[in-house]
Design a protein around this motif. Structure first.
Motif, PDB file in Angstrom:
ATOM      1  N   ASP A 202      -2.908  25.394 -11.203  1.00 54.44           N
ATOM      2  CA  ASP A 202      -3.630  24.839  -9.232  1.00 54.44           C
ATOM      3  C   ASP A 202      -5.187  24.998 -10.316  1.00 54.44           C
ATOM      4  O   ASP A 202      -5.340  24.285  -8.630  1.00 54.44           O
ATOM      5  CB  ASP A 202      -2.836  25.615  -9.261  1.00 54.44           C
ATOM      6  CG  ASP A 202      -3.059  25.424  -7.467  1.00 54.44           C
ATOM      7  OD1 ASP A 202      -2.725  24.470  -7.351  1.00 54.44           O
ATOM      8  OD2 ASP A 202      -2.613  25.952  -7.287  1.00 54.44           O
ATOM      9  N   ILE A 203      -6.040  25.983 -10.436  1.00 54.27           N
ATOM     10  CA  ILE A 203      -7.539  26.158 -10.021  1.00 54.27           C
ATOM     11  C   ILE A 203      -8.249  24.846 -10.215  1.00 54.27           C
ATOM     12  O   ILE A 203      -8.143  24.619 -11.921  1.00 54.27           O
ATOM     13  CB  ILE A 203      -7.744  27.607 -10.815  1.00 54.27           C
ATOM     14  CG1 ILE A 203      -7.345  28.107  -9.919  1.00 54.27           C
ATOM     15  CG2 ILE A 203      -9.461  27.278 -10.261  1.00 54.27           C
ATOM     16  CD1 ILE A 203      -7.668  30.069 -10.840  1.00 54.27           C
ATOM     17  N   LYS A 204      -8.575  23.852  -9.831  1.00 54.66           N
ATOM     18  CA  LYS A 204      -9.285  23.049 -10.399  1.00 54.66           C
ATOM     19  C   LYS A 204     -10.880  23.442 -10.602  1.00 54.66           C
ATOM     20  O   LYS A 204     -11.333  23.084 -11.451  1.00 54.66           O
ATOM     21  CB  LYS A 204     -10.101  22.165  -9.067  1.00 54.66           C
ATOM     22  CG  LYS A 204     -10.784  20.658  -9.522  1.00 54.66           C
ATOM     23  CD  LYS A 204     -10.383  19.624  -8.763  1.00 54.66           C
ATOM     24  CE  LYS A 204     -12.161  18.244  -8.291  1.00 54.66           C
ATOM     25  NZ  LYS A 204     -12.112  17.299  -7.483  1.00 54.66           N
ATOM     26  N   ASN A 205     -11.384  23.965  -9.167  1.00 53.32           N
ATOM     27  CA  ASN A 205     -13.021  24.774  -9.559  1.00 53.32           C
ATOM     28  C   ASN A 205     -13.222  26.220  -8.968  1.00 53.32           C
ATOM     29  O   ASN A 205     -12.354  26.726  -7.901  1.00 53.32           O
ATOM     30  CB  ASN A 205     -13.737  23.673  -9.074  1.00 53.32           C
ATOM     31  CG  ASN A 205     -14.486  22.118  -8.640  1.00 53.32           C
ATOM     32  OD1 ASN A 205     -13.943  22.114 -10.182  1.00 53.32           O
ATOM     33  ND2 ASN A 205     -14.137  21.647  -8.292  1.00 53.32           N
ATOM     34  N   CYS A 206     -14.281  26.517  -9.680  1.00 46.24           N
ATOM     35  CA  CYS A 206     -14.138  28.190  -8.892  1.00 46.24           C
ATOM     36  C   CYS A 206     -15.299  27.995  -8.645  1.00 46.24           C
ATOM     37  O   CYS A 206     -16.442  27.809  -8.601  1.00 46.24           O
ATOM     38  CB  CYS A 206     -14.443  29.105 -10.546  1.00 46.24           C
ATOM     39  SG  CYS A 206     -12.077  29.136 -11.426  1.00 46.24           S
ATOM     40  N   ILE A 207     -15.411  28.746  -7.606  1.00 45.63           N
ATOM     41  CA  ILE A 207     -16.504  29.104  -6.619  1.00 45.63           C
ATOM     42  C   ILE A 207     -17.263  30.011  -6.511  1.00 45.63           C
ATOM     43  O   ILE A 207     -18.355  30.820  -6.545  1.00 45.63           O
ATOM     44  CB  ILE A 207     -16.377  28.521  -4.963  1.00 45.63           C
ATOM     45  CG1 ILE A 207     -16.105  27.679  -4.727  1.00 45.63           C
ATOM     46  CG2 ILE A 207     -17.370  29.128  -3.691  1.00 45.63           C
ATOM     47  CD1 ILE A 207     -15.032  27.099  -3.136  1.00 45.63           C
ATOM     48  N   ASN A 208     -16.192  31.850  -7.058  1.00 45.38           N
ATOM     49  CA  ASN A 208     -17.011  32.785  -6.446  1.00 45.38           C
ATOM     50  C   ASN A 208     -16.144  33.693  -8.249  1.00 45.38           C
ATOM     51  O   ASN A 208     -14.056  33.564  -7.294  1.00 45.38           O
ATOM     52  CB  ASN A 208     -16.930  34.040  -5.871  1.00 45.38           C
ATOM     53  CG  ASN A 208     -17.594  35.309  -5.332  1.00 45.38           C
ATOM     54  OD1 ASN A 208     -17.046  35.664  -4.507  1.00 45.38           O
ATOM     55  ND2 ASN A 208     -18.325  35.424  -6.630  1.00 45.38           N
ATOM     56  N   VAL A 209     -16.088  34.519  -8.653  1.00 43.89           N
ATOM     57  CA  VAL A 209     -15.017  35.376  -9.897  1.00 43.89           C
ATOM     58  C   VAL A 209     -15.838  36.436  -9.881  1.00 43.89           C
ATOM     59  O   VAL A 209     -16.810  36.665  -9.635  1.00 43.89           O
ATOM     60  CB  VAL A 209     -14.850  34.580 -11.354  1.00 43.89           C
ATOM     61  CG1 VAL A 209     -13.965  35.327 -11.888  1.00 43.89           C
ATOM     62  CG2 VAL A 209     -14.842  33.002 -10.474  1.00 43.89           C
ATOM     63  N   THR A 210     -14.616  37.412  -9.558  1.00 44.00           N
ATOM     64  CA  THR A 210     -15.008  39.326 -10.054  1.00 44.00           C
ATOM     65  C   THR A 210     -14.313  39.554 -10.905  1.00 44.00           C
ATOM     66  O   THR A 210     -12.840  39.136 -11.475  1.00 44.00           O
ATOM     67  CB  THR A 210     -15.369  40.147  -7.942  1.00 44.00           C
ATOM     68  OG1 THR A 210     -16.013  40.798  -8.664  1.00 44.00           O
ATOM     69  CG2 THR A 210     -13.719  39.628  -7.829  1.00 44.00           C
ATOM     70  N   LEU A 211     -15.348  40.287 -11.563  1.00 44.02           N
ATOM     71  CA  LEU A 211     -14.232  41.296 -12.787  1.00 44.02           C
ATOM     72  C   LEU A 211     -14.375  42.301 -12.664  1.00 44.02           C
ATOM     73  O   LEU A 211     -15.447  43.210 -12.197  1.00 44.02           O
ATOM     74  CB  LEU A 211     -15.025  40.573 -13.905  1.00 44.02           C
ATOM     75  CG  LEU A 211     -13.966  41.344 -15.415  1.00 44.02           C
ATOM     76  CD1 LEU A 211     -13.303  40.401 -15.523  1.00 44.02           C
ATOM     77  CD2 LEU A 211     -15.328  40.360 -16.098  1.00 44.02           C
ATOM     78  N   ASN A 212     -13.296  43.368 -12.844  1.00 42.17           N
ATOM     79  CA  ASN A 212     -12.940  44.778 -12.779  1.00 42.17           C
ATOM     80  C   ASN A 212     -13.095  44.935 -14.667  1.00 42.17           C
ATOM     81  O   ASN A 212     -12.681  44.292 -15.061  1.00 42.17           O
ATOM     82  CB  ASN A 212     -11.837  45.482 -12.337  1.00 42.17           C
ATOM     83  CG  ASN A 212     -11.062  44.996 -12.872  1.00 42.17           C
ATOM     84  OD1 ASN A 212     -10.338  44.541 -13.318  1.00 42.17           O
ATOM     85  ND2 ASN A 212      -9.508  45.229 -11.713  1.00 42.17           N
ATOM     86  N   HIS A 213     -13.394  46.675 -14.767  1.00 41.46           N
ATOM     87  CA  HIS A 213     -13.075  47.269 -16.158  1.00 41.46           C
ATOM     88  C   HIS A 213     -11.473  47.177 -16.703  1.00 41.46           C
ATOM     89  O   HIS A 213     -11.963  46.883 -17.918  1.00 41.46           O
ATOM     90  CB  HIS A 213     -13.639  48.332 -16.206  1.00 41.46           C
ATOM     91  CG  HIS A 213     -14.952  48.804 -15.626  1.00 41.46           C
ATOM     92  ND1 HIS A 213     -15.874  47.847 -15.940  1.00 41.46           N
ATOM     93  CD2 HIS A 213     -15.207  49.037 -14.583  1.00 41.46           C
ATOM     94  CE1 HIS A 213     -17.233  47.773 -15.256  1.00 41.46           C
ATOM     95  NE2 HIS A 213     -16.542  49.203 -14.642  1.00 41.46           N
ATOM     96  N   ARG A 214     -10.700  47.028 -16.386  1.00 43.30           N
ATOM     97  CA  ARG A 214      -9.556  46.871 -17.004  1.00 43.30           C
ATOM     98  C   ARG A 214      -8.979  45.271 -17.022  1.00 43.30           C
ATOM     99  O   ARG A 214      -8.435  45.124 -18.215  1.00 43.30           O
ATOM    100  CB  ARG A 214      -8.033  47.209 -16.004  1.00 43.30           C
ATOM    101  CG  ARG A 214      -7.744  48.718 -15.215  1.00 43.30           C
ATOM    102  CD  ARG A 214      -6.514  48.010 -14.393  1.00 43.30           C
ATOM    103  NE  ARG A 214      -5.981  47.304 -13.624  1.00 43.30           N
ATOM    104  CZ  ARG A 214      -5.011  46.770 -12.836  1.00 43.30           C
ATOM    105  NH1 ARG A 214      -3.874  48.376 -12.447  1.00 43.30           N
ATOM    106  NH2 ARG A 214      -4.592  46.384 -11.961  1.00 43.30           N
ATOM    107  N   GLY A 215      -9.775  44.303 -17.303  1.00 42.58           N
ATOM    108  CA  GLY A 215      -9.831  43.288 -17.356  1.00 42.58           C
ATOM    109  C   GLY A 215      -9.541  42.251 -15.666  1.00 42.58           C
ATOM    110  O   GLY A 215      -9.174  40.760 -16.465  1.00 42.58           O
ATOM    111  N   ASP A 216      -9.091  42.076 -15.348  1.00 40.28           N
ATOM    112  CA  ASP A 216      -8.643  41.502 -13.695  1.00 40.28           C
ATOM    113  C   ASP A 216     -10.064  41.108 -13.302  1.00 40.28           C
ATOM    114  O   ASP A 216     -10.957  40.935 -13.287  1.00 40.28           O
ATOM    115  CB  ASP A 216      -7.782  42.930 -13.169  1.00 40.28           C
ATOM    116  CG  ASP A 216      -7.053  43.404 -13.003  1.00 40.28           C
ATOM    117  OD1 ASP A 216      -5.930  42.913 -13.990  1.00 40.28           O
ATOM    118  OD2 ASP A 216      -6.747  44.951 -12.708  1.00 40.28           O
TER     119      ASP A 216
END
Length: 464
Positions: A202-216
């Motif tokens: 469903d994701i067409k474009n990514c505006i902002n992405v963040t990542l944690n140490h678990r990999g989420d």
């Protein structure tokens, strides 16, 4: 308890001698230079702008002597695995600085080279550790293991597992969020990029992405239908957190109209700023947290502002910081005319805790520690460590002791109320011509923090 003071080692990591267009969304004047530096003392990494492209020590005999890490004008960086036609890359800009818990830096560079500039392809994402710069991805070549060659790249985040999140996006636009400026996103693990697709692709474009140490990951992006939404979870099992048009829980007749920014804690909770739609709430900003499928409002425009004797929030900055424990720090403005609020004391930084009491950290108009009685005039975007220490840049109202050009600094709550770490104008030892410089055009967006309380930022190179 960790304490922060001026007994700090300062190291320059990389620098360049060209104009830096849109470095972290702030534009320097022609002839000004940029540098990335770190500084470490009892857990703090910071940065300073230094003449002569050298490193320095702010302080005591216990600290190591001044050492030179990298020098010269345009820094030649060999990225052999990235360049298709040209091997030597001249660095012309730094941005998207990220720092993990081991002090491993990641950042984006703009690279000079006629053959690339003619095509508008000049982004490279690199890592820097122990003096070695290594490529992660670039627009000079296809992404590893794919047939896709991006035109733009932004570094969105990294973690202690060495994963990196990238998006194909142009510079951050001004105004309402639109998907026109963004493209797809990837999580890069062990050099291999995996696309961020979302449920049902469903994701067409990514505006902002963040990542944690678990990999989420948490993603603010556009659906293929065109509206804006937030997703979260492991990259292969993302679920929708909120979307435009969804009801805003606890606010009758109000929906989410748009979103400004997101944050992700260590357990997968997602914080986000939303613009509301409906009745008198239309256009108001609000801070929310999503916890295992449940949405709760943390701060509302017009709500009571803790620590102000009855003042109300007028609005919030469009960016905030979150630590692995889910604590948020945010810069906010107060409504003037009530509870003694005026132009001189209407700004503040708040620590926000889900299901717990929020706390005012610092407010404009109050006296700043270590500054000869000067008061705070404004603040940069604050950051928060996993221990709950808040670190922020501040600008002071000049007085008889504090002059323009020496009125910006860094403060920390690591040892209680905010204490000065360092202020511009401080003379660096062994190099009397070098002074700590935070230049007023750059001070707001330069801090990045890891779990240990280490901070790094980008700054113009001093001219004196």
């Amino acid at each position: 308890m960790r304490t922060l003071d001026a007994n700090i080692s300062v190291r320059m990591l990389v620098t360049h001698d060209h104009r830096c267009p849109n470095a972290l969304d702030l534009i320097p004047e022609p002839g000004e230079d940029m540098a990335i530096l770190t500084r470490a003392a009892k857990g703090l990494l910071g940065a300073a702008s230094l003449a002569c492209l050298s490193a320095a020590t702010l302080a005591t005999d216990e600290r190591p002597p001044m050492q030179r890490v990298l020098l010269s004008g345009t820094l030649p960086v060999t990225l052999e695995s990235l360049a298709e036609r040209q091997k030597t890359v001249g660095v012309t800009d730094f941005s998207d600085l990220r720092l993990n818990d081991s002090g491993h830096l990641f950042f984006r560079i703009k690279a000079s080279g006629a053959s690339w500039e003619d095509e508008g392809r000049e982004d490279a994402i690199v890592s820097f550790k122990q003096g070695i710069m290594r490529p992660v991805a670039s627009t000079f070549a296809k992404l590893p293991g794919t047939s896709y060659r991006p035109k733009h790249l932004r570094l969105e985040g990294t973690n202690n597992r060495g994963q990196v999140v990238l998006t194909e996006s142009d510079e951050w636009p001004v105004g309402t969020l639109s998907s026109d400026n963004w493209g797809p996103g990837w999580v890069v693990s062990d050099g291999e990029p995996s696309p961020l697709k979302g449920p049902g692709d469903d994701i067409k474009n990514c505006i902002n992405v963040t990542l944690n140490h678990r990999g989420d990951v948490a993603i603010l992006g556009s659906r293929r239908s065109g509206d804006i939404a937030i997703w979260s979870g492991m990259p292969e099992a993302l679920e929708t957190v909120a979307a435009m048009g969804d009801p805003a829980p606890g606010l009758d007749g109000v929906t989410f109209g748009n979103f400004a920014s997101i944050g992700l804690d260590g357990s997968g909770r997602v914080a986000f700023l939303a613009q509301l739609d409906g009745g008198s709430r239309t256009g108001e900003l609000s801070l929310w947290i999503w916890d295992d499928g449940e949405l709760r409002a943390l701060l509302l425009q017009g709500g009571d502002a803790p620590g102000t004797n009855g003042a109300e929030f007028r609005g919030f900055d469009s960016e905030f910081s979150i630590n692995s424990e889910g604590e948020v720090v945010i810069l906010a403005a107060l409504k003037p005319g009530t509870a003694g609020v005026n132009d001189a004391n209407s700004l503040g930084i708040w620590r926000v805790r889900d299901r717990a009491e929020h706390e005012l950290v610092v407010r404009s108009g109050t006296t700043a520690h270590g500054s000869s009685g000067a008061t705070f005039l404004g603040f940069g975007i604050p950051v928060i460590t996993d221990e709950g220490h808040v670190i922020f840049t501040g600008v002071l109202q000049p007085n008889n002791e504090i002059i323009q050009g020496e009125n910006i600094g860094i403060w920390s709550t690591a040892s209680g109320p905010p204490r000065l770490v360092i202020r511009e104008g401080a003379v660096l030892p062994n190099k009397e011509s070098d002074r700590f410089d935070m230049e007023s055009r750059y001070w707001r967006d330069r801090l990045t923090v890891n779990a240990a309380g280490d901070v790094a930022y980008i700054t113009p190179k001093a001219s004196g």
